[in-house]
Design an enzyme around this catalytic site. Sequence first.
Site, PDB file in Angstrom:
ATOM      1  N   GLU A  53       0.796  -1.228   0.000  1.00 19.25           N
ATOM      2  CA  GLU A  53       0.000   0.000   0.000  1.00 19.25           C
ATOM      3  C   GLU A  53       0.826   1.274   0.000  1.00 19.25           C
ATOM      4  O   GLU A  53       0.483   2.237  -0.657  1.00 19.25           O
ATOM      5  CB  GLU A  53      -0.953  -0.015   1.209  1.00 19.25           C
ATOM      6  CG  GLU A  53      -2.154   0.920   1.072  1.00 19.25           C
ATOM      7  CD  GLU A  53      -1.862   2.364   1.399  1.00 19.25           C
ATOM      8  OE1 GLU A  53      -2.564   3.247   0.875  1.00 19.25           O
ATOM      9  OE2 GLU A  53      -0.925   2.623   2.185  1.00 19.25           O
ATOM     10  N   HIS A 114      -0.837   0.698   7.106  1.00 20.64           N
ATOM     11  CA  HIS A 114      -1.410   1.552   6.067  1.00 20.64           C
ATOM     12  C   HIS A 114      -0.275   2.459   5.556  1.00 20.64           C
ATOM     13  O   HIS A 114       0.735   1.965   5.079  1.00 20.64           O
ATOM     14  CB  HIS A 114      -2.566   2.341   6.680  1.00 20.64           C
ATOM     15  CG  HIS A 114      -3.575   2.827   5.688  1.00 20.64           C
ATOM     16  ND1 HIS A 114      -4.813   3.294   6.076  1.00 20.64           N
ATOM     17  CD2 HIS A 114      -3.553   2.946   4.346  1.00 20.64           C
ATOM     18  CE1 HIS A 114      -5.506   3.661   5.010  1.00 20.64           C
ATOM     19  NE2 HIS A 114      -4.760   3.473   3.959  1.00 20.64           N
ATOM     20  N   HIS A 133      -3.990  -0.135  11.927  1.00 19.34           N
ATOM     21  CA  HIS A 133      -5.426  -0.245  12.221  1.00 19.34           C
ATOM     22  C   HIS A 133      -5.721  -1.569  12.932  1.00 19.34           C
ATOM     23  O   HIS A 133      -6.378  -2.442  12.361  1.00 19.34           O
ATOM     24  CB  HIS A 133      -6.252  -0.137  10.944  1.00 19.34           C
ATOM     25  CG  HIS A 133      -6.092   1.159  10.225  1.00 19.34           C
ATOM     26  ND1 HIS A 133      -6.624   2.347  10.682  1.00 19.34           N
ATOM     27  CD2 HIS A 133      -5.434   1.466   9.089  1.00 19.34           C
ATOM     28  CE1 HIS A 133      -6.319   3.321   9.845  1.00 19.34           C
ATOM     29  NE2 HIS A 133      -5.588   2.815   8.872  1.00 19.34           N
ATOM     30  N   ASN A 167      -4.992   7.897   7.559  1.00 21.75           N
ATOM     31  CA  ASN A 167      -4.760   7.238   6.282  1.00 21.75           C
ATOM     32  C   ASN A 167      -3.275   7.222   5.942  1.00 21.75           C
ATOM     33  O   ASN A 167      -2.695   6.176   5.735  1.00 21.75           O
ATOM     34  CB  ASN A 167      -5.561   7.952   5.183  1.00 21.75           C
ATOM     35  CG  ASN A 167      -5.515   7.241   3.849  1.00 21.75           C
ATOM     36  OD1 ASN A 167      -4.455   6.942   3.323  1.00 21.75           O
ATOM     37  ND2 ASN A 167      -6.684   6.957   3.284  1.00 21.75           N
ATOM     38  N   ASN A 223      -5.933  11.851   1.597  1.00 27.05           N
ATOM     39  CA  ASN A 223      -5.271  10.557   1.476  1.00 27.05           C
ATOM     40  C   ASN A 223      -3.762  10.726   1.589  1.00 27.05           C
ATOM     41  O   ASN A 223      -3.239  10.965   2.664  1.00 27.05           O
ATOM     42  CB  ASN A 223      -5.695   9.903   0.151  1.00 27.05           C
ATOM     43  CG  ASN A 223      -5.373   8.426   0.081  1.00 27.05           C
ATOM     44  OD1 ASN A 223      -4.220   8.034   0.168  1.00 27.05           O
ATOM     45  ND2 ASN A 223      -6.389   7.601  -0.089  1.00 27.05           N
ATOM     46  N   ASP A 268      -3.802   8.631  -4.984  1.00 34.09           N
ATOM     47  CA  ASP A 268      -3.597   7.944  -3.708  1.00 34.09           C
ATOM     48  C   ASP A 268      -2.344   8.506  -3.022  1.00 34.09           C
ATOM     49  O   ASP A 268      -2.244   9.707  -2.813  1.00 34.09           O
ATOM     50  CB  ASP A 268      -3.505   6.435  -3.946  1.00 34.09           C
ATOM     51  CG  ASP A 268      -3.957   5.606  -2.753  1.00 34.09           C
ATOM     52  OD1 ASP A 268      -3.540   5.921  -1.625  1.00 34.09           O
ATOM     53  OD2 ASP A 268      -4.707   4.633  -2.937  1.00 34.09           O
ATOM     54  N   ASN A 269      -1.374   7.672  -2.683  1.00 35.90           N
ATOM     55  CA  ASN A 269      -0.190   8.134  -1.946  1.00 35.90           C
ATOM     56  C   ASN A 269       0.735   8.968  -2.832  1.00 35.90           C
ATOM     57  O   ASN A 269       0.782   8.791  -4.056  1.00 35.90           O
ATOM     58  CB  ASN A 269       0.573   6.944  -1.386  1.00 35.90           C
ATOM     59  CG  ASN A 269      -0.201   6.230  -0.294  1.00 35.90           C
ATOM     60  OD1 ASN A 269      -0.846   6.874   0.527  1.00 35.90           O
ATOM     61  ND2 ASN A 269      -0.174   4.912  -0.299  1.00 35.90           N
TER      62      ASN A 269
END
Length: 354
Positions: A53, A114, A133, A167, A223, A268-269
Amino acid sequence: MGKLLAVALVGIAAALVAERLLAFRNRLNASREVAPVTLPNCRLVKGIEAGSEDIDILPNGLAFISSGLKYPGLKSFAPDKPGEIFLMDLNENNPRAVALRISRGFDLASFNPHGISTYIDKDDTVYLFVVNHPQHKSTVELFKFMEDDNSLLHLKTIRHDLLTSVNDIVAMGPDSFYATNDHYFTDFILITLEMFLGLTWSNVVYYSPKGVKEVAAGFYSANGINTSPDRKYIYVADVFDHNVHVMEKHANWSLTHVKTLQLDTLVDNLYIDPQTGDIWTGCHPNGMKLFFDDPDNPPASEVLRIQDVLGEQPVVTRIYADDGSVLQGSSVAAVYEGKLLVGTIFHKALYCEL
């Protein structure tokens, strides 16, 4: 008269629902398909089968990869296996991913990593911040990287009322960071309702032992987050608003908005090339496919490079795109000396030589 009023109210309600449904589909880019952009020297990374991720790369070429995220509403190829942190040495001719051993005392069974970020202090000690998480709650785990035996020493678990649903994260010191909250992590129904209603409840929080505060708000879903090489600016990706926000950082750690770069994809990232300042990002061309699992129509992957983001005319280039036949649901792209790593939420990881 009463019947006419009832019919009118039903019509208004139907129109509002239709408008919200259209906005929801647009937010997920439901109708977009991706045209392939291939790279000649790519291979899947062996050993990574349940996600990659987020990725962060040290100046010496060591890449940290978070793997095994279980996210509500998204599939998992290893639902009963704890998450892991992998390490790759990008200086090797044929780099491989090795799972890092984590020190005793840390709850590995509930590890659900994450976003990640690294920080190197003046003594060259490497700290790794990991959003976690456990039981779908939200913590930040701080580790020290032990390079002599490629292991992680767990230093502490960070919790705070303002870190409600973290996140991603960018380290600003050995014990301080900025973090994005996507507001809901534990309940897929609430996530969907929030997107459907178009609520801008997501934010950015600054954390240090001396104080914690909200520093930016009003995002659909904040994010990826990262900092410019000179650490004067913070970049924030709003995945459901298809954009990247440039924020100026001040001495008191507050942020002010500078500009917004609109993109036709779910960003996203964010990874920042330390040499050029370019933003590299893994994106989702069609977010609807992430939430509606169809093996015959998997979620696509897309990698963008954003050059001169602080200039008048930033240049956005699609470096890689795949329809999901090779790589599903790209979430990050990171570069080191002509080598590219592309990570995914729940799928594999791709290594390319540019």
